[in-house]
Design a protein around this motif. Structure first.
Motif, PDB file in Angstrom:
ATOM      1  N   LEU A 138       1.266  -4.520   9.481  1.00  0.00           N
ATOM      2  CA  LEU A 138       1.585  -5.568   8.515  1.00  0.00           C
ATOM      3  C   LEU A 138       1.455  -5.095   7.066  1.00  0.00           C
ATOM      4  N   VAL A 139       0.917  -3.893   6.865  1.00  0.00           N
ATOM      5  CA  VAL A 139       0.798  -3.350   5.510  1.00  0.00           C
ATOM      6  C   VAL A 139       2.190  -2.995   5.009  1.00  0.00           C
ATOM      7  N   ARG A 140       2.584  -3.623   3.902  1.00  0.00           N
ATOM      8  CA  ARG A 140       3.967  -3.508   3.422  1.00  0.00           C
ATOM      9  C   ARG A 140       4.159  -2.442   2.360  1.00  0.00           C
ATOM     10  N   ARG A 141       3.110  -2.157   1.607  1.00  0.00           N
ATOM     11  CA  ARG A 141       3.257  -1.279   0.447  1.00  0.00           C
ATOM     12  C   ARG A 141       2.166  -0.215   0.453  1.00  0.00           C
ATOM     13  N   THR A 142       2.472   0.930  -0.141  1.00  0.00           N
ATOM     14  CA  THR A 142       1.454   1.952  -0.320  1.00  0.00           C
ATOM     15  C   THR A 142       0.309   1.384  -1.151  1.00  0.00           C
ATOM     16  N   ASP A 143      -0.897   1.542  -0.657  1.00  0.00           N
ATOM     17  CA  ASP A 143      -2.110   1.075  -1.336  1.00  0.00           C
ATOM     18  C   ASP A 143      -2.205  -0.447  -1.435  1.00  0.00           C
ATOM     19  N   GLN A 144      -1.448  -1.162  -0.610  1.00  0.00           N
ATOM     20  CA  GLN A 144      -1.672  -2.606  -0.519  1.00  0.00           C
ATOM     21  C   GLN A 144      -3.029  -2.881   0.100  1.00  0.00           C
ATOM     22  N   LEU A 145      -3.401  -2.070   1.091  1.00  0.00           N
ATOM     23  CA  LEU A 145      -4.696  -2.196   1.758  1.00  0.00           C
ATOM     24  C   LEU A 145      -5.627  -1.114   1.219  1.00  0.00           C
ATOM     25  N   ARG A 146      -6.688  -1.528   0.537  1.00  0.00           N
ATOM     26  CA  ARG A 146      -7.571  -0.599  -0.156  1.00  0.00           C
ATOM     27  C   ARG A 146      -8.964  -0.625   0.484  1.00  0.00           C
ATOM     28  N   PRO A 147      -9.416   0.494   0.996  1.00  0.00           N
ATOM     29  CA  PRO A 147     -10.746   0.525   1.640  1.00  0.00           C
ATOM     30  C   PRO A 147     -11.856   0.302   0.615  1.00  0.00           C
ATOM     31  N   LEU A 148     -12.808  -0.524   0.987  1.00  0.00           N
ATOM     32  CA  LEU A 148     -13.899  -0.874   0.081  1.00  0.00           C
ATOM     33  C   LEU A 148     -15.224  -0.227   0.482  1.00  0.00           C
ATOM     34  N   ASP A 149     -15.393   0.138   1.752  1.00  0.00           N
ATOM     35  CA  ASP A 149     -16.592   0.894   2.131  1.00  0.00           C
ATOM     36  C   ASP A 149     -16.596   2.207   1.373  1.00  0.00           C
ATOM     37  N   SER A 150     -17.774   2.676   0.988  1.00  0.00           N
ATOM     38  CA  SER A 150     -17.850   3.832   0.094  1.00  0.00           C
ATOM     39  C   SER A 150     -17.182   5.077   0.682  1.00  0.00           C
ATOM     40  N   GLU A 151     -17.366   5.321   1.993  1.00  0.00           N
ATOM     41  CA  GLU A 151     -16.806   6.531   2.588  1.00  0.00           C
ATOM     42  C   GLU A 151     -15.277   6.465   2.676  1.00  0.00           C
ATOM     43  N   HIS A 152     -14.746   5.357   3.151  1.00  0.00           N
ATOM     44  CA  HIS A 152     -13.300   5.237   3.263  1.00  0.00           C
ATOM     45  C   HIS A 152     -12.651   5.135   1.889  1.00  0.00           C
ATOM     46  N   ASN A 153     -13.347   4.507   0.961  1.00  0.00           N
ATOM     47  CA  ASN A 153     -12.851   4.446  -0.403  1.00  0.00           C
ATOM     48  C   ASN A 153     -12.756   5.858  -0.996  1.00  0.00           C
ATOM     49  N   ALA A 154     -13.744   6.703  -0.698  1.00  0.00           N
ATOM     50  CA  ALA A 154     -13.724   8.083  -1.185  1.00  0.00           C
ATOM     51  C   ALA A 154     -12.549   8.857  -0.599  1.00  0.00           C
ATOM     52  N   ILE A 155     -12.317   8.717   0.701  1.00  0.00           N
ATOM     53  CA  ILE A 155     -11.180   9.393   1.327  1.00  0.00           C
ATOM     54  C   ILE A 155      -9.868   8.885   0.737  1.00  0.00           C
ATOM     55  N   TRP A 156      -9.773   7.592   0.549  1.00  0.00           N
ATOM     56  CA  TRP A 156      -8.583   6.978  -0.052  1.00  0.00           C
ATOM     57  C   TRP A 156      -8.307   7.581  -1.425  1.00  0.00           C
ATOM     58  N   GLN A 157      -9.353   7.747  -2.229  1.00  0.00           N
ATOM     59  CA  GLN A 157      -9.168   8.350  -3.551  1.00  0.00           C
ATOM     60  C   GLN A 157      -8.730   9.810  -3.438  1.00  0.00           C
ATOM     61  N   CYS A 158      -9.329  10.555  -2.499  1.00  0.00           N
ATOM     62  CA  CYS A 158      -8.974  11.965  -2.329  1.00  0.00           C
ATOM     63  C   CYS A 158      -7.531  12.152  -1.857  1.00  0.00           C
ATOM     64  N   LEU A 159      -7.011  11.172  -1.128  1.00  0.00           N
ATOM     65  CA  LEU A 159      -5.655  11.296  -0.580  1.00  0.00           C
ATOM     66  C   LEU A 159      -4.569  10.831  -1.536  1.00  0.00           C
ATOM     67  N   GLN A 160      -4.932  10.194  -2.620  1.00  0.00           N
ATOM     68  CA  GLN A 160      -3.923   9.698  -3.553  1.00  0.00           C
ATOM     69  C   GLN A 160      -3.129  10.861  -4.147  1.00  0.00           C
ATOM     70  N   GLY A 161      -1.817  10.753  -4.030  1.00  0.00           N
ATOM     71  CA  GLY A 161      -0.927  11.799  -4.540  1.00  0.00           C
ATOM     72  C   GLY A 161      -0.739  12.968  -3.599  1.00  0.00           C
ATOM     73  N   GLU A 162      -1.358  12.936  -2.429  1.00  0.00           N
ATOM     74  CA  GLU A 162      -1.269  14.045  -1.487  1.00  0.00           C
ATOM     75  C   GLU A 162      -0.287  13.719  -0.354  1.00  0.00           C
ATOM     76  N   ASP A 163       0.304  14.759   0.205  1.00  0.00           N
ATOM     77  CA  ASP A 163       1.178  14.636   1.367  1.00  0.00           C
ATOM     78  C   ASP A 163       0.310  14.570   2.620  1.00  0.00           C
ATOM     79  N   LYS A 164       0.453  13.506   3.382  1.00  0.00           N
ATOM     80  CA  LYS A 164      -0.370  13.325   4.581  1.00  0.00           C
ATOM     81  C   LYS A 164      -0.252  14.515   5.531  1.00  0.00           C
ATOM     82  N   GLU A 165       0.908  15.156   5.566  1.00  0.00           N
ATOM     83  CA  GLU A 165       1.117  16.265   6.492  1.00  0.00           C
ATOM     84  C   GLU A 165       0.269  17.480   6.139  1.00  0.00           C
TER      85      GLU A 165
END
Length: 400
Positions: A138-165
């Motif tokens: 159901l997530v429609r947009r990139t970064d529509q769903l933002r992790p708030l737990d400290s660990e997942h939030n950290a990973i989310w920040q590290c992945l911004q601008g990166e190619d998942k592959e």
């Protein structure tokens, strides 16, 4: 942000994560406005928050507590049902919904918020572990769903601008809890009071015990698989005493990218609420910034034999199907039984292991079936605890 200030509905307003979100809103009233406040049953605290933030509505999902709240004040409309919660998260004035509550009660509201194209910050592990197949699509947009737990939030920040592959694997850090240096003999004598005394974080009862058993990290591994679309072999845990580094990403070229900060949930809340910008947190002087000149970090592998809950969660992550839901249900009941002194600290993992090993039914095909499996995990855990015959001991209840 779509508005200035951004209009927020906060689910779980009276808990520890909700309090961190409210601290950010207090510090930046020109950027964030609370429109709805939602909690379970703390009517007195909710009444105080209503007088401070002046929302247009508030909800307590416990009906008796909602009735008490209505007698305390008449400033706002008071809601209480699941339909009310879905109305709140889809309200046209809301830009951003923060899910800071625990448990599975808000899963359908999370689905509604995503379908309504709201930005969502999420600190509710169960919603993803139990319901990811019916939430993540159901997530429609990139970064529509933002992790708030400290660990997942950290990973989310590290992945911004990166190619998942290019992501080889990620590491979720753990403080190790209060018993990192204990041996098996010492763990047998752990009391609820000892387990609740976390060395780094100030958390609720359930999360504190899960942190002490390392189950919290195991559940976070399952959550990270779904949040970041990774295989179970790509998500690992590492002990970082002091919790200065919150998450690490290793890329295919061998580069490590990590997010480090003072262990304070308000930092994760600030990044999720303010994305894609950043806030100047000097408005919160009690947050001590890290100094690169004094930054010393060491990492250790977790001991899965000493803390088998982590191994059980990793096995549930590998098997998928019904096992994550069973794990969450069994852990919930086992932790509650430990807090009530019905079982020992080391028996928490034994109860969960027996629940997982005794299940041989099919994987859930719908959200409703997943929730049924969750309840079966609870029921089987209760039956095992009853059969242990430890209910005659003196108890002290740690209710939420």
């Amino acid at each position: 942000m779509s508005k200035n200030p951004c209009h927020i509905a906060l689910i779980g307003a009276t808990g520890s994560v909700g309090s961190s979100v409210l601290d950010i809103c207090r510090a930046f009233p020109e950027k964030f406005k609370i429109i709805f406040l939602v909690a379970h049953r703390n009517a007195l605290k909710m009444n105080d928050l209503i007088h401070e933030f002046h929302p247009i509505g508030a909800a307590l999902t416990d009906r008796e507590a909602a009735s008490i709240l209505r007698t305390l004040q008449s400033e706002v409309s008071v809601y209480e049902t699941d339909d009310d919660l879905e109305y709140i998260v889809t309200h046209p004035e809301i830009d951003h919904v923060v899910f800071a509550s625990s448990g599975t009660a808000a899963i359908k509201a999370l689905q509604k918020a995503l379908l309504a194209d709201k930005n969502v910050s999420l600190a509710n592990k169960e919603s993803i572990v139990v319901a990811a197949p019916w939430v993540m699509p159901l997530v429609r947009r990139t970064d529509q769903l933002r992790p708030l737990d400290s660990e997942h939030n950290a990973i989310w920040q590290c992945l911004q601008g990166e190619d998942k592959e290019t992501v080889e694997e990620i590491y979720l850090t753990a403080s190790g809890g209060p018993f990192r240096t204990y041996d098996q003999k010492a763990l047998r004598h752990v009391t609820p009071e000892m387990a609740l005394a976390h060395p780094v974080w100030d958390m609720g009862y359930k999360v504190s015990i899960d942190s002490a058993t390392l189950m919290n990290k195991g559940i976070e591994i399952i959550e990270a698989m779904y949040l970041f679309d990774l295989e179970h072999t790509q998500v690992k845990a590492v002990i970082c005493p002091g919790s200065i580094v919150h998450g690490i990403v290793r890329f295919t070229d061998g580069t490590l990218k990590m997010a480090a900060s003072t262990p304070d949930m308000r930092l994760a809340a600030a990044t999720a609420l303010s994305y894609p910008g950043r806030l100047r947190l000097s408005a919160l002087p009690q947050i001590m910034p890290l100094s690169v000149h004094s930054l010393t970090v060491q990492f250790y592998p977790p001991d899965e034999k000493l803390f088998p809950c982590l191994a059980l969660a990793k096995e549930a992550a590998r098997k998928k199907g019904p096992y994550p839901s069973l794990l969450v249900g069994a852990d919930e009941v086992a932790v509650d039984a430990f807090l009530r002194r019905e079982i020992s600290f080391t028996q928490i993992s034994l109860v969960i292991e027996q629940v997982l090993s005794s299940y041989n039914d099919n994987a859930p095909q719908t959200l409703e079936e997943s929730l049924i499996i969750l309840e079966r995990g609870r029921e089987r855990a209760r039956a095992l605890i009853r059969s242990a015959g430890r209910c005659g001991k003196e108890r002290k209840s740690y209710d939420r």
